[in-house]
Design a protein around this motif. Structure first.
Motif, PDB file in Angstrom:
ATOM      1  N   THR A 181      76.586  -5.264  23.586  1.00 43.06           N
ATOM      2  CA  THR A 181      76.271  -6.638  23.190  1.00 43.06           C
ATOM      3  C   THR A 181      76.533  -7.635  24.313  1.00 43.06           C
ATOM      4  O   THR A 181      75.724  -8.507  24.593  1.00 43.06           O
ATOM      5  CB  THR A 181      77.086  -7.034  21.944  1.00 43.06           C
ATOM      6  OG1 THR A 181      76.780  -6.128  20.886  1.00 43.06           O
ATOM      7  CG2 THR A 181      76.771  -8.453  21.511  1.00 43.06           C
ATOM      8  N   GLN A 219      80.531  -9.526  19.393  1.00 40.33           N
ATOM      9  CA  GLN A 219      80.507  -8.209  18.755  1.00 40.33           C
ATOM     10  C   GLN A 219      81.683  -8.008  17.810  1.00 40.33           C
ATOM     11  O   GLN A 219      81.550  -7.336  16.789  1.00 40.33           O
ATOM     12  CB  GLN A 219      80.484  -7.109  19.815  1.00 40.33           C
ATOM     13  CG  GLN A 219      80.276  -5.719  19.225  1.00 40.33           C
ATOM     14  CD  GLN A 219      79.002  -5.606  18.400  1.00 40.33           C
ATOM     15  OE1 GLN A 219      77.926  -5.979  18.868  1.00 40.33           O
ATOM     16  NE2 GLN A 219      79.116  -5.111  17.178  1.00 40.33           N
ATOM     17  N   ASP A 222      80.595  -9.526  14.770  1.00 39.08           N
ATOM     18  CA  ASP A 222      79.656  -8.613  14.114  1.00 39.08           C
ATOM     19  C   ASP A 222      80.395  -7.548  13.310  1.00 39.08           C
ATOM     20  O   ASP A 222      80.013  -7.219  12.184  1.00 39.08           O
ATOM     21  CB  ASP A 222      78.767  -7.919  15.162  1.00 39.08           C
ATOM     22  CG  ASP A 222      77.340  -8.440  15.149  1.00 39.08           C
ATOM     23  OD1 ASP A 222      77.098  -9.511  14.544  1.00 39.08           O
ATOM     24  OD2 ASP A 222      76.472  -7.794  15.736  1.00 39.08           O
TER      25      ASP A 222
END
Length: 295
Positions: A181, A219, A222
């Motif tokens: 990412t 991330q 995420d």
């Protein structure tokens, strides 16, 4: 005008740029071109492109100098999502609240669409004279290629696939995140530095530090959302990584520690922007939006 206000117009600007570069849906081979447009134009937060435009603002560069970079990073991002969703990869049926590209067009067409989106990104950078002189465009191509290759996104995905069902250290998980990412986020911030006169070394280093912190924070957030987010808001299924036995930041340290780490990275990213003063308002706004997002 604040960046929050101008940010509403940048996706429209980007859509027009992308539409102008993508092949028409009715041009043969139609299924391939329809799949490319389906994966790119319909939905998405455009955070990477917004980082391109916000960095240009911090460097006091006009948007037209970075339209090519913004389009290129979005095409690379779209290609990566198409391929990541394939059964051989993450096997996700839902993306951005609609069927994944391979569910809508079939696996073979989705593979080709991803391939074509990736190559189109580099064509745009190579041909767009507004992006800078040939040497500057070449450096942008190099940055984007590094972000997409084995030392970036592709390498991060390989680590991710190999990690299923086995334990990784926290450092290994962070390395995976920085590649899978963070690498494209880094490219999104650094490419505008080569769309005009090179900024002084200290300012370039500040942007690189900002990008590194933000990429990892993105991330981690995420991973937090994969465990605790609302699938309707996210437009994708929740708990997919856990179901595959993949290590995530939250599975290793827990939600509270993961949230604290994301906030610390946000502060580091914010502090790195001190040399830019008020010109970095857009980068500040995006950092908070990324860490606070719920989708």
């Amino acid at each position: 005008m604040s960046f929050a206000e101008s940010a509403a117009g940048y996706p429209t600007r980007l859509a027009a740029v992308l539409d102008g570069h993508l092949p028409p849906a009715d041009e043969p081979p139609r299924d391939l071109h329809r799949a490319m447009r389906y994966a790119t134009l319909d939905g998405g937060k455009r955070l990477r492109a917004l980082l391109v435009y916000a960095t240009a603002e911090a460097l006091e560069r006009p948007a037209e100098r970075v339209d090519a970079a913004a389009a290129a990073v979005e095409l690379i991002h779209a290609y990566s999502l198409v391929h990541d969703d394939l059964p051989a990869m993450d096997d996700d049926d839902l993306r951005r609240g609609k069927p994944s590209c391979h569910k809508a067009f079939g696996e073979a067409t989705a593979i080709l669409a991803g391939d074509a989106l990736q190559t189109l990104a580099f064509r745009i950078l190579a041909r767009d004279e507004a992006a800078g002189d040939p040497a500057q465009r070449l450096r942008q191509v190099e940055l984007l290629a590094e972000a997409a290759g084995s030392r970036g996104m592709a390498g991060g995905q390989a680590i991710d696939l190999a990690a299923a069902g086995r334990a990784l250290s926290l450092d290994e998980v962070e390395t995976m995140h920085r590649r899978k990412t963070g690498a494209l986020i880094r490219a999104s911030v650094l490419m505008p530095c080569h769309a005009g006169p090179a900024p002084e070394t200290s300012r370039l280093a500040a942007l690189e530090r900002y990008a590194e912190c933000l990429g990892l924070a993105f991330q981690i957030q995420d991973d937090i959302l994969d465990e605790s987010g609302d699938p309707a808001a996210m437009g994708k299924s929740r708990g997919a990584d856990a179901a595959r036995g993949k290590p995530t930041y939250t599975s290793m340290v827990g939600l509270d520690t993961a949230r604290a780490r994301a906030r610390d990275l946000y502060r580091e990213a914010r502090d790195a922007l001190a040399p830019f003063g008020a010109a970095a308002g857009g980068l500040h706004w995006l950092a908070r939006r990324i860490v606070d997002r719920e989708d």
